[in-house]
Design a protein around this motif. Structure first.
Motif, PDB file in Angstrom:
ATOM      1  N   LEU A 108      15.667   1.059  46.082  1.00  0.00           N
ATOM      2  CA  LEU A 108      15.630  -0.216  46.794  1.00  0.00           C
ATOM      3  C   LEU A 108      15.656  -1.389  45.822  1.00  0.00           C
ATOM      4  O   LEU A 108      16.375  -2.374  46.042  1.00  0.00           O
ATOM      5  CB  LEU A 108      14.380  -0.281  47.677  1.00  0.00           C
ATOM      6  CG  LEU A 108      14.119  -1.604  48.385  1.00  0.00           C
ATOM      7  CD1 LEU A 108      15.258  -1.933  49.340  1.00  0.00           C
ATOM      8  CD2 LEU A 108      12.782  -1.564  49.130  1.00  0.00           C
ATOM      9  N   SER A 111      19.118  -1.946  44.643  1.00  0.00           N
ATOM     10  CA  SER A 111      20.007  -2.461  45.684  1.00  0.00           C
ATOM     11  C   SER A 111      19.792  -3.944  45.931  1.00  0.00           C
ATOM     12  O   SER A 111      20.706  -4.651  46.390  1.00  0.00           O
ATOM     13  CB  SER A 111      19.794  -1.686  46.988  1.00  0.00           C
ATOM     14  OG  SER A 111      18.531  -1.984  47.567  1.00  0.00           O
ATOM     15  N   LEU A 112      18.611  -4.437  45.614  1.00  0.00           N
ATOM     16  CA  LEU A 112      18.322  -5.862  45.795  1.00  0.00           C
ATOM     17  C   LEU A 112      18.797  -6.711  44.626  1.00  0.00           C
ATOM     18  O   LEU A 112      18.739  -7.940  44.689  1.00  0.00           O
ATOM     19  CB  LEU A 112      16.816  -6.075  45.995  1.00  0.00           C
ATOM     20  CG  LEU A 112      16.238  -5.486  47.290  1.00  0.00           C
ATOM     21  CD1 LEU A 112      14.723  -5.574  47.273  1.00  0.00           C
ATOM     22  CD2 LEU A 112      16.808  -6.193  48.515  1.00  0.00           C
ATOM     23  N   GLY A 146      15.418  -3.087  53.241  1.00  0.00           N
ATOM     24  CA  GLY A 146      16.752  -2.547  53.068  1.00  0.00           C
ATOM     25  C   GLY A 146      17.315  -2.001  54.350  1.00  0.00           C
ATOM     26  O   GLY A 146      17.764  -2.753  55.218  1.00  0.00           O
ATOM     27  N   THR A 249      21.617  -1.649  58.566  1.00  0.00           N
ATOM     28  CA  THR A 249      21.691  -2.150  57.196  1.00  0.00           C
ATOM     29  C   THR A 249      21.847  -3.660  57.226  1.00  0.00           C
ATOM     30  O   THR A 249      22.331  -4.224  58.220  1.00  0.00           O
ATOM     31  CB  THR A 249      22.866  -1.514  56.435  1.00  0.00           C
ATOM     32  OG1 THR A 249      24.083  -1.731  57.176  1.00  0.00           O
ATOM     33  CG2 THR A 249      22.664  -0.014  56.267  1.00  0.00           C
ATOM     34  N   ASP A 291      13.431   1.997  54.639  1.00  0.00           N
ATOM     35  CA  ASP A 291      13.333   1.957  53.182  1.00  0.00           C
ATOM     36  C   ASP A 291      12.879   3.332  52.679  1.00  0.00           C
ATOM     37  O   ASP A 291      13.558   4.307  52.920  1.00  0.00           O
ATOM     38  CB  ASP A 291      12.399   0.820  52.734  1.00  0.00           C
ATOM     39  CG  ASP A 291      12.961  -0.553  53.084  1.00  0.00           C
ATOM     40  OD1 ASP A 291      14.195  -0.717  53.030  1.00  0.00           O
ATOM     41  OD2 ASP A 291      12.178  -1.450  53.424  1.00  0.00           O
TER      42      ASP A 291
END
Length: 317
Positions: A108, A111-112, A146, A249, A291
């Motif tokens: 996560l 991905s951020l 997420g 998403t 998440d």
């Protein structure tokens, strides 16, 4: 819990930081934790380091941060815990979080857009900029940073039919103790004798020969589910159409992308997609993964996207 306060001067970032180090990060990669602390101490005007030992201490430290900017050294679960605590305290709007990812679960964080290395992530804390990000909040006040994945429900398999009850064998007559002439289980006058322990032994033998079948467990992810999925009040799929899975998403600002994968018969079925601010899933009890956390089973759940609800410090672009 240990607390260490250090001061350092930096013309680049005259800031006050509260560095909260998750215990899992300390155990997983102490060297990366040390490097991150050194970089933050050298770059911030004032740095207070806290080492909570459990989630309760973690929450107390965050609650007493004052005007300091919180910096979490930890993994995905640490970030989720921090956002959830600030959300419940209705403090997300005025608080920009910073993160140095250290620990076993970092998908996560990556991905951020948080840098993966300790030095790069610590430099982003000092020199980066706050970016406002969307937040999904469910109807139980849970937060999602997420994605949400709803696996299919497992059909409850019918267990093997229970074998027919065996015919109880006739009990051999047993002679009472001390009757030497009754080796064949009868008394001297031919009468059969029953002893209580004999019934127990016979029951035990039958149990070993015909064990009771275990109840079949339901395993997530092994069969279709019947769910109703509504996006902004419009039904995307209803209970009469079994699905293999549902995912939510982040989409365009203020929206979530919804994908429903119907069960295919013959040729592969195309996914059903929609975009909206509010998503409700209902039907048979289902589990879902938000998440890094699995929740449920629930009969219905609604997620609402809140645009720009929380801030995360990321490298300047």
């Amino acid at each position: 819990m240990a607390e260490v306060a250090t001061s350092a001067r930096s013309s680049a970032t005259p800031d006050q930081l509260l560095v909260v180090i998750d215990p899992v990060a300390r155990r997983t990669d102490g060297e990366s934790v040390r490097i991150a602390k050194d970089v933050l101490r050298a770059g911030a005007a004032h740095t207070k380091v806290c080492l909570p030992d459990d989630p309760e201490e973690f929450a107390r430290v965050l609650e007493r941060r004052g005007s300091r900017r919180p910096v979490v050294i930890g993994d995905d679960r640490s970030l989720l815990r921090t956002v959830a605590l600030l959300h419940r305290g209705r403090e997300l709007a005025g608080c920009a979080l910073s993160l140095v990812p250290v620990g076993p679960e970092l998908e996560l964080c990556r991905s951020l857009g948080v840098p993966s290395g300790a030095v790069a992530a610590a430099r982003a804390v000092l020199d980066g900029v706050e970016q406002r990000l969307d937040l999904m909040v469910d109807d139980s006040d849970g937060v999602v940073l997420g994605a949400v994945g709803i696996p299919p429900l497992a059909p409850r398999p019918a267990g093997p039919s229970r074998p027919p009850r065996p015919t109880r064998p006739s009990r051999p007559p047993v002679a009472p103790p001390g009757d030497a002439g009754a080796a064949d289980g009868r008394t001297a006058d031919g009468a059969a004798v029953r002893l209580p322990w004999l019934r127990t032994c016979q029951s035990f033998v039958r149990t070993l020969a015909h064990p009771r079948p275990a109840r079949a467990a339901s395993l997530p992810g092994s069969g279709p589910a019947r769910l109703r999925v509504e996006v902004d009040g419009v039904t995307l799929v209803d209970l009469d159409q079994p699905v293999e899975g549902v995912s939510l998403t982040p989409g365009a600002p203020g929206t979530a992308e919804v994908e429903v994968r119907p069960v295919s018969v013959g040729a592969a079925a195309s996914p059903l997609t929609a975009r909206g601010r509010t998503v409700t899933v209902s039907g048979a009890h289902f589990r879902y993964r938000a998440d890094a956390v699995e929740s449920g089973p629930v009969g219905t759940r609604t997620w609402t996207v809140r645009e720009g609800a929380w801030g995360l410090t990321l490298p300047a672009r």
